[in-house]
Design an enzyme around this catalytic site. Structure first.
Site, short mmCIF file in Angstrom:
data_model
loop_
_atom_site.label_atom_id
_atom_site.label_comp_id
_atom_site.label_asym_id
_atom_site.label_seq_id
_atom_site.Cartn_x
_atom_site.Cartn_y
_atom_site.Cartn_z
N ASP A 139 4.60 4.49 -1.24
CA ASP A 139 4.50 3.19 -1.50
C ASP A 139 5.46 3.31 -2.92
OD1 ASP A 139 2.57 3.44 -4.11
OD2 ASP A 139 1.79 4.45 -2.50
N ASP A 186 4.43 2.27 -6.01
CA ASP A 186 3.34 2.06 -6.95
C ASP A 186 3.45 0.60 -7.34
OD1 ASP A 186 1.56 3.56 -8.54
OD2 ASP A 186 2.84 3.08 -10.28
#
Length: 285
Positions: A208, A210
């Protein structure tokens, strides 16, 4: 001496397929039990030891993982080269979900963990200026490419305490610091591996962005798990390719990190600490 490869598997990686004569083996250490039994077998003619960092079924949080016991058990099992595989967030657009980053630096922001094998009665200070083994890291990069991953060689890993993900303010701050990926488990693992004189490499599997990325929203565990499942196949392929790429020595001093580290005079050393540290530091004690 032929290398013995240890794999510490992070979120999503709970076993190694293809190990011959594989046996789950219980270990105990002076620092308690590791996260799980160790899976010991051979792969490509090389002895390999696997440990799921969070335990099978993912029962340990990043803060409750017994990092000292995990590294000590690996050392006791004969491991010479330790590869950490972990899920991370990314602070860089070009290090996208699904990519692998071969970490070469860390910033340690953890605060609730025991970070050394040494202590009162036997004090030591090891250098972690260059915290990973360059040769093992290069082998991991090549193995990951052979496994079909997009690989970035070099990156700074921000280790946070967790288990919650970052706030947006924290995420933007870490980007300003020049960090590349963020995770919750590589510290104090890397420091302990250096104290144990193991060759250590960290492979960050990006799941991802973050919480800093304006187009990707906040971190959601469902999104992470979806990307993680794809990463696990590439991680397994990387592990399968490692035996043919890992050399016995790196020439960077990983296996001699304690040569000048112990500060306590021989006649002042605690005998109980000497016994406790026999597996970790027996070479210099």
């Amino acid at each position: 001496m032929n290398p013995v490869i240890g794999i510490i598997g992070g979120s999503g990686l709970y076993q190694v397929d293809g190990l011959e004569d594989a046996v789950w083996t219980a270990f105990d250490t002076p620092w308690g039990a590791p996260s799980d039994d160790l899976l010991i077998g051979t792969l490509g003619g090389t002895r390999m030891v696997f440990l799921p960092r969070h335990g099978r079924g993912h029962v340990q949080t990043p803060s409750t993982v017994n990092y000292r016991a995990n590294v000590a058990a690996m050392k006791a099992a004969g491991v010479t080269h330790l590869v950490s595989v972990s899920a991370t967030g990314s602070f860089r657009e070009d290090m996208a979900p699904g990519h692998f980053v071969i970490v070469d630096q860390f910033i340690d922001r953890t605060f609730a963990r025991e970070k050394t094998f040494f202590g009162p009665g036997l004090v030591a200070h090891v250098s972690v200026a260059d915290p990973v083994c360059p040769r093992l890291s290069a082998a991991c990069a090549e193995a990951a490419r052979q496994g079909g991953a997009t690989v970035h060689e070099g990156g700074t890993y921000l280790a946070m305490e967790g288990p919650q993900f970052s706030t947006k303010a924290e995420s933007h701050l870490y980007r300003q610091w020049g960090c590349d990926v963020i995770g919750m488990t590589n510290m104090p693992e890397a420091k302990l591996a250096r104290e144990a004189e193991l060759h250590y490499a960290s492979v960050a599997m990006v799941t991802d962005f973050d919480s800093w990325h304006p187009d990707h929203g906040n971190v959601q565990i469902t999104d992470i798990l979806e990307t993680l499942h794809g990463n696990v196949g590439r991680a397994a392929a990387m592990v399968a390719a490692l035996p043919g790429l890992v050399g016995a020595s790196c020439g960077a001093g990983c296996a001699t990190a304690l040569d000048h580290a112990i500060m306590t005079a021989p006649d002042a050393r605690d005998p109980d600490m000497i016994t406790r540290l026999s597996t970790i530091a027996g070479r210099v004690l």
